[in-house]
Design a protein around this motif. Structure first.
Motif, PDB file in Angstrom:
ATOM      1  N   ILE A  95     -79.827 -64.146  69.763  1.00 34.98           N
ATOM      2  CA  ILE A  95     -78.571 -64.317  70.484  1.00 34.98           C
ATOM      3  C   ILE A  95     -78.449 -65.679  71.159  1.00 34.98           C
ATOM      4  O   ILE A  95     -77.545 -66.460  70.863  1.00 34.98           O
ATOM      5  N   ARG A  98     -77.929 -69.055  69.425  1.00 40.50           N
ATOM      6  CA  ARG A  98     -76.625 -69.311  68.812  1.00 40.50           C
ATOM      7  C   ARG A  98     -75.637 -69.926  69.783  1.00 40.50           C
ATOM      8  O   ARG A  98     -74.542 -70.323  69.369  1.00 40.50           O
ATOM      9  N   VAL A  99     -75.951 -69.946  71.060  1.00 38.51           N
ATOM     10  CA  VAL A  99     -75.008 -70.529  72.023  1.00 38.51           C
ATOM     11  C   VAL A  99     -75.583 -71.752  72.727  1.00 38.51           C
ATOM     12  O   VAL A  99     -75.053 -72.192  73.740  1.00 38.51           O
ATOM     13  N   MET A 106     -69.719 -68.949  77.164  1.00 40.86           N
ATOM     14  CA  MET A 106     -70.355 -68.238  76.050  1.00 40.86           C
ATOM     15  C   MET A 106     -71.697 -67.672  76.482  1.00 40.86           C
ATOM     16  O   MET A 106     -72.028 -66.519  76.182  1.00 40.86           O
ATOM     17  N   LEU A 108     -72.728 -67.012  79.510  1.00 40.64           N
ATOM     18  CA  LEU A 108     -72.477 -65.936  80.467  1.00 40.64           C
ATOM     19  C   LEU A 108     -72.166 -64.631  79.751  1.00 40.64           C
ATOM     20  O   LEU A 108     -72.715 -63.574  80.075  1.00 40.64           O
ATOM     21  N   LEU A 109     -71.277 -64.737  78.761  1.00 38.04           N
ATOM     22  CA  LEU A 109     -70.802 -63.523  78.096  1.00 38.04           C
ATOM     23  C   LEU A 109     -71.901 -62.833  77.298  1.00 38.04           C
ATOM     24  O   LEU A 109     -72.022 -61.613  77.355  1.00 38.04           O
ATOM     25  N   VAL A 110     -72.684 -63.607  76.545  1.00 42.60           N
ATOM     26  CA  VAL A 110     -73.736 -62.940  75.763  1.00 42.60           C
ATOM     27  C   VAL A 110     -74.765 -62.315  76.697  1.00 42.60           C
ATOM     28  O   VAL A 110     -75.283 -61.228  76.428  1.00 42.60           O
ATOM     29  N   TYR A 112     -74.088 -61.154  79.697  1.00 40.58           N
ATOM     30  CA  TYR A 112     -73.405 -59.967  80.235  1.00 40.58           C
ATOM     31  C   TYR A 112     -73.527 -58.808  79.257  1.00 40.58           C
ATOM     32  O   TYR A 112     -73.871 -57.681  79.631  1.00 40.58           O
ATOM     33  N   ALA A 113     -73.295 -59.106  77.975  1.00 40.17           N
ATOM     34  CA  ALA A 113     -73.415 -58.072  76.949  1.00 40.17           C
ATOM     35  C   ALA A 113     -74.836 -57.526  76.906  1.00 40.17           C
ATOM     36  O   ALA A 113     -75.054 -56.310  76.816  1.00 40.17           O
TER      37      ALA A 113
ATOM     38  N   GLY B 298     -70.983 -53.701  74.922  1.00 39.53           N
ATOM     39  CA  GLY B 298     -71.869 -54.854  74.793  1.00 39.53           C
ATOM     40  C   GLY B 298     -71.918 -55.356  73.364  1.00 39.53           C
ATOM     41  O   GLY B 298     -71.861 -56.569  73.123  1.00 39.53           O
ATOM     42  N   ILE B 301     -68.746 -57.166  72.529  1.00 41.20           N
ATOM     43  CA  ILE B 301     -68.733 -58.504  73.121  1.00 41.20           C
ATOM     44  C   ILE B 301     -69.544 -59.457  72.254  1.00 41.20           C
ATOM     45  O   ILE B 301     -69.098 -60.556  71.921  1.00 41.20           O
ATOM     46  N   LEU B 302     -70.756 -59.029  71.870  1.00 41.81           N
ATOM     47  CA  LEU B 302     -71.603 -59.894  71.052  1.00 41.81           C
ATOM     48  C   LEU B 302     -70.900 -60.236  69.743  1.00 41.81           C
ATOM     49  O   LEU B 302     -70.931 -61.389  69.284  1.00 41.81           O
ATOM     50  N   LEU B 306     -70.148 -64.059  69.130  1.00 40.90           N
ATOM     51  CA  LEU B 306     -70.954 -64.723  68.108  1.00 40.90           C
ATOM     52  C   LEU B 306     -70.242 -64.787  66.761  1.00 40.90           C
ATOM     53  O   LEU B 306     -70.518 -65.661  65.950  1.00 40.90           O
ATOM     54  N   ARG B 309     -66.122 -66.383  67.908  1.00 41.33           N
ATOM     55  CA  ARG B 309     -66.368 -67.559  68.739  1.00 41.33           C
ATOM     56  C   ARG B 309     -65.158 -67.980  69.563  1.00 41.33           C
ATOM     57  O   ARG B 309     -65.112 -69.063  70.119  1.00 41.33           O
TER      58      ARG B 309
END
Lengths: 302, 345
Positions: A95, A98-99, A106, A108-110, A112-113, B298, B301-302, B306, B309
């Protein structure tokens, strides 16, 4: 709300000072372990790992289960730390990698997930209730008496482990070949990979090491604190305060700030139990006003 | 002149949108669409106001829900205080509303003055930390806030100017008008010269400062406006649930708001609103199938972050722009080819 008399009476009796300082130190050491992981990952990868608290939680729960199976706390702690490390490497590879270089949103969000998923998985496997491991039999010894105060042996063990790991982290980053490569890659990854070094592997290893630190903290916290899904987030916010006060990227700064905050928490709980959180934010605000980069921060890992 | 024309169009669109909302809410006999839309008003304002910071100013705040909760709690606490309702009488509700919005603006001014100077990561941290501070305050100050139980016992809503907010229809109409008015305010802010200054700061703060703009002040104003609008969202939710709950100030609420923006799209004005609608629907659907809804959310969201984008409306807009550009390019190619052909002949 503010009982300053209680603080001054406590500070004038050695027993109370010893008790408060030891409990402040164990809070501080747990914070230090988590925060040094955050600060290492930020210093090298320029990623704010908002999910770092989840690895603390995983460390605690893995240790709990390993302790139930093996009955040995040392095996349990090792399992908790390594389990968190493996989870960290997977998280980085699948994960976070990739950011890299993308905006904070981005990342933050991954994270958070990831927090949502791990918290819910913990509820599936261990249930939503509070769990308590209790002090393992290895440490069920009479407490040491120091100047009238009682210090449980496990507390000394916890502080010693944290200090050893802290020194180990400094040596790892400052003195070893691994540390040199990682520091070089932090500044110029393409140059380092041009020298034939597989930078992604080193990044994943460093991320895993940061998560091992969080996992150790979780495993050390398991006997003295209760466990609950979502326990990672409280310590995450506090460890952020530690990294901000200490200066992002500075392990020594994190150590210093963690001790300051731990003592503030334990001594504050005598005089102003409801305002301990407030006091931590106050310290952070003061530090940011006078030293915006934190006590020892230089914005780079050194 | 152009700007004025644009505003007139937006204003007419807003009136039309309001008419549609009122038709749905008052025309359908069932309470479900009213309840669903009222919660969208509240969470939509939270997400849209946060996007003023994230999408337009480039300030990634992770503590925006603090203002949402602050507005809701201020409104509820004022109306629950007998001293306040006694002094204000029939004017209690509108005065409490203004006080909640104004109080949230003041609170945002204080927090913003401390946070806005910092660079993006420190800014995200610090806003998050202040939000958790508010959360712990709400949880621990049980006498006033009711602690983790929330603001119980209902919120009294004395009738004013013939509007009775305890009547679901009156409440829905009021919330819809407030919602559309706030959207218009956000639209005016983002499309005005001030809004373009915000975009300039987002794209290059150093250059903006060189042009003589006081970047700190502009960012702070944006922070205060966003905070106040989020506070109004909190008021709507407090009216709707007839209470206020500490989860509104919890970090996950801010995370959810960021995800709404990301899901719907952050470069299109109504993107966050679409995100709010989609997330509520997703939540409702997932929760009706499993208790472990967070895993599903979750994973979604991923997948969005990803895979796509960017948000859905961002994606559509990019497709649109690409098509326009390729048709322009094709037209240009055609003219140059025919011109070349003529020259060769």
């Amino acid at each position: 709300m503010f009982d300053l008399d209680a603080i001054s009476t406590c500070l004038s009796t050695s027993a109370c000072v010893v008790n408060q300082v030891t409990s402040g130190l164990i809070i501080g050491m747990l914070l230090f372990l988590v925060a040094s992981g955050v600060t290492l990952i930020f210093g090298v990868l320029h990623v704010i790992n908002f999910a770092h608290g989840s690895f603390y939680m995983l460390g605690a729960y893995f240790a709990y289960t390993a302790y139930q199976i093996t009955g040995s706390y040392f095996l349990a702690a090792a399992f908790g730390a390594l389990g968190a490390g493996v989870a960290g490497v997977l998280f980085e590879r699948l994960i976070i990698s990739r950011v890299y270089g993308q905006n904070v949103l981005m990342q933050l969000l991954v994270c958070y997930a990831f927090i949502l998923i791990t918290d819910d998985l913990v509820k599936v496997f261990w249930g939503a209730e509070y769990l308590a491991m209790g002090i393992p039999p290895e440490f069920r010894l009479p407490p040491f008496r120091i100047a009238g105060g009682f210090v449980p042996p496990f507390y000394l063990f916890l502080v010693a482990v944290a200090v050893v790991i802290g020194i180990g982290s400094l040596l790892l980053v400052g003195r070893t070949r691994f540390g040199k490569i990682v520091r070089a890659a932090a500044i110029n990854p393409s140059m380092v990979s041009a020298l034939g070094i597989r930078v992604p592997v080193y990044f994943a290893l460093l991320f895993g090491y940061g998560c091992i630190l969080a996992g150790v903290a979780g495993a050390l916290a398991a006997p003295v604190r209760s466990m609950t899904p979502g326990m990672g987030f409280g310590i995450l916010v506090e460890s952020f305060i530690v990294t901000v006060i200490g200066g992002m990227g500075s392990i020594t700064g994190a150590f210093l700030a963690a001790i300051i905050l731990g003592l503030t928490r334990s001594i504050g709980s005598v005089g102003f139990p409801l305002f301990v959180d407030g006091a931590m934010f106050l310290i952070m605000a003061l530090v940011l006003i006078f030293r915006p980069t934190g006590l020892l921060g230089q914005g780079q890992l050194r | 002149m152009n700007v004025l024309l644009e505003f007139r169009r937006d204003f007419l669109l807003a009136i039309a949108g309001l008419a549609v909302l009122l038709l749905i809410g008052l025309g359908v006999d069932h309470p479900w669409p009213r309840d669903f839309l009222t919660s969208i008003f509240a969470y939509g304002l939270l997400a849209m106001s946060l996007n003023l910071l994230i999408g337009f100013t480039g300030l990634v705040s992770f503590g925006h829900a603090a203002f949402f909760a602050f507005g809701g709690y201020t409104f509820g606490l004022l109306l629950q205080s007998t001293g306040f309702t006694g002094a204000m009488g029939a004017w209690s509700v509108p005065v409490a509303f203004v006080a909640a919005a104004g109080g949230t603006a003041l609170y945002a001014l204080v927090i913003g003055a401390i946070c806005v100077r910092l660079s993006e990561i420190y800014f995200a941290f610090l806003t998050l930390a202040f939000q958790m501070f508010l959360y712990s305050l709400i949880i621990s100050w049980v006498d006033v806030t009711g602690g983790d139980q929330g603001l119980m016992g209902g919120i009294p809503r004395p009738e004013f100017l013939g509007v009775d907010l305890s009547n679901p229809y009156d409440r829905y109409v009021t919330c819809a008008i407030v919602f559309v008015a706030c959207l218009m305010l956000l639209r005016v802010v983002t499309e005005s010269p001030f809004g373009y200054t915000l975009r300039m700061i987002r794209d290059n703060p150093t250059r903006t400062a060189f042009l003589g703009v006081n970047v700190f002040r502009v960012k702070l104003i944006s922070f205060v406006v966003a905070g106040a609008v989020a506070g109004v969202g909190g008021v709507i939710l407090a009216l709707f649930t007839s209470g206020a709950y500490p989860e509104w100030a919890y970090w996950a609420q801010s995370g959810e708001a960021i995800f709404m923006i990301m899901l719907g799209g952050l470069t299109v004005f109504l993107g966050p609103l679409l995100g709010a609608v989609l997330l509520r629907i997703l939540n409702d659907v997932v929760q009706s199938y499993t208790t472990h809804s967070e895993i599903v959310i979750g994973i979604v969201i991923l997948a969005v972050v990803l895979g796509l984008r960017r948000g859905i409306l961002d994606f559509i807009r990019d497709l649109w722009v690409e098509r326009e550009q390729s048709s322009l390019r094709r037209a240009a190619d055609d003219t140059s080819r025919s011109a070349g052909g003529e020259a060769g002949r």
